[in-house]
Design an enzyme around this catalytic site. Structure first.
Site, PDB file in Angstrom:
ATOM      1  N   ASN A  80       0.858  -1.015  -0.032  1.00 30.25           N
ATOM      2  CA  ASN A  80      -0.048  -0.098  -0.370  1.00 30.25           C
ATOM      3  C   ASN A  80       0.819   0.973  -0.014  1.00 30.25           C
ATOM      4  OD1 ASN A  80      -1.594   2.334   1.418  1.00 30.25           O
ATOM      5  ND2 ASN A  80      -3.204   0.657   1.035  1.00 30.25           N
ATOM      6  N   SER A  81       0.759   1.892  -1.083  1.00 30.47           N
ATOM      7  CA  SER A  81       1.774   2.802  -1.296  1.00 30.47           C
ATOM      8  C   SER A  81       1.997   4.223  -0.392  1.00 30.47           C
ATOM      9  CB  SER A  81       1.943   3.611  -2.777  1.00 30.47           C
ATOM     10  OG  SER A  81       2.090   2.559  -3.863  1.00 30.47           O
ATOM     11  N   GLN A  82       2.993   4.756  -0.184  1.00 27.55           N
ATOM     12  CA  GLN A  82       3.254   5.991   0.679  1.00 27.55           C
ATOM     13  C   GLN A  82       2.084   7.107   0.255  1.00 27.55           C
ATOM     14  OE1 GLN A  82       6.855   8.126  -0.035  1.00 27.55           O
ATOM     15  NE2 GLN A  82       7.005   9.214   1.984  1.00 27.55           N
TER      16      GLN A  82
END
Length: 372
Positions: A80-82
């Site tokens: 789950n990306s930044q």
């Protein structure tokens, strides 16, 4: 890259990140690309929530799902990306009301939910190669009230049945912009994607598709995404380059005043990679703070080593093969330095109608030179 823009704020508030994060995650580090130890919501709910609402990426899968348990696997393969990266890329996408968007890399489903909240689920198609990730993302999307078209398939092929698209958002790192994706975007449409060089370094590029089928545009900042599964490579071990002989084998010795540290940061690696072809580095680190920088070519014909020692003024070099890889890397670094050490935003990329990509500095009329 920037933070949340006001036009995406309602979507951010409507789509809490925690709805798209599994129970066990490995938070990213504030500096670098490594992961901290796992955090489990069931045993440490407060720690899990702190991780979810920190501005870091959250690894959610290792080794294409083959690894299980709380420990780290070998290679992270889903995250789950930044949040700041998510919203910077969404801002670069520059959507309009009713834009038709293709997302390549569903992951946990958070991006697809944000797009669906902003544009309506009927305007969003998301493609994921990993069937298990796709299934869990689809379940999370449904539970949150969203129903984009969620496809299990090869993201490099896009999803032609729903083309043409106004926008494409790619959430995996590419070394090549797939021609199939460009072909599925209408003229004037935009592709936002992480783009990595063979040497290392990576930036997010924003391409506008032209009437002739080409696409061109600037980089908008740095990034560090997992590689698109279809573009992964398997590296040969250094022993393959030495022909079974102990190092330095037939390497020719020299010395250099250029420190390996000068060519090892993310930005210079990116600039070097735009100029060189098929060269990649690896650092063999030692306990005393010294290391050996290995350079190898993908054709398995040439190699070089540069020995770094803290405080040294000169560094020992060995090179072998038809290519002098260290000299190529040094030349690429000198060019970048001579241009004033430009940042990511001064570089751009053009993909021709036949799929060839070329980098430029400041404008397409100023191509980045090739070394080697």
């Amino acid at each position: 890259m920037g933070a949340l823009t006001t036009d995406w704020l309602p979507a951010f508030k409507a789509v809490p990140r925690e709805l798209f994060v599994p129970d066990v995650v490995w938070p990213g580090q504030a500096a670098g690309t490594g992961q901290e130890d796992s955090v489990d919501r069931r045993t440490d709910p407060d720690g899990w929530r702190r991780a979810v609402y920190a501005d870091v990426s959250l690894t959610t899968q290792w080794d294409d799902g083959e690894h299980s348990g709380a420990g780290k696997g070998r290679v992270p393969t889903c995250s789950n990306s930044q949040p700041s990266m998510v919203f910077s890329m969404l801002a670069a996408l520059d959507v309009e009301p009713e834009s038709r968007v293709l997302e390549v890399g569903t992951g946990t489903g958070w991006n697809a939910a944000l797009l669906s909240q902003r544009l309506g689920s009927s305007n969003v198609v998301t493609v994921e190669v990993d069937a298990d990730n796709a299934a869990t993302a689809r379940a999370r999307l449904g539970a949150a009230g969203y129903s984009p078209m969620a496809v299990v398939g090869d993201g490099a092929e896009g999803w032609k049945p729903s083309a043409p698209y106004d926008r494409v958002l790619i959430t995996a790192s590419l070394r090549r912009i797939p021609r199939a994706i460009v072909d599925q975007v209408r003229p004037g449409g935009i592709i936002v994607s992480p783009y990595a060089t063979e040497y290392g370094g990576e930036g997010v590029v924003r391409l506008t598709v032209r009437e002739d089928g080409s696409a061109s545009g600037p980089f908008v900042g740095s990034s560090a995404f997992m590689r698109l599964r279809q573009q992964r490579t398997q590296r040969k071990h250094v022993r393959e380059y030495l022909g079974g002989k102990p190092w330095p084998a037939d390497g020719v010795r020299s010395v250099t005043s250029t420190s390996p540290d000068d060519v090892g940061d993310w930005l210079p690696m990116f600039a070097i990679g735009l100029q060189t072809a098929g060269v990649f580095p690896w650092a063999e680190e030692y306990d005393d703070g010294s290391y050996t920088l290995w350079l190898r070519d993908t054709a398995v014909t040439s190699w070089a080593t540069v020995d770094y020692e803290p405080g040294a003024a000169e560094y020992e070099v060995y090179q072998s093969g038809p290519r002098n890889l260290w000299e190529e890397v040094r030349a690429a670094h000198r060019w970048w330095d001579g241009q004033g050490r430009p940042g990511f935003e001064r570089f751009g990329l053009t993909v021709t109608a036949d799929g060839q990509a070329s980098a430029w500095l400041d404008a397409p009329e100023h191509p980045v030179p090739s070394v080697g």
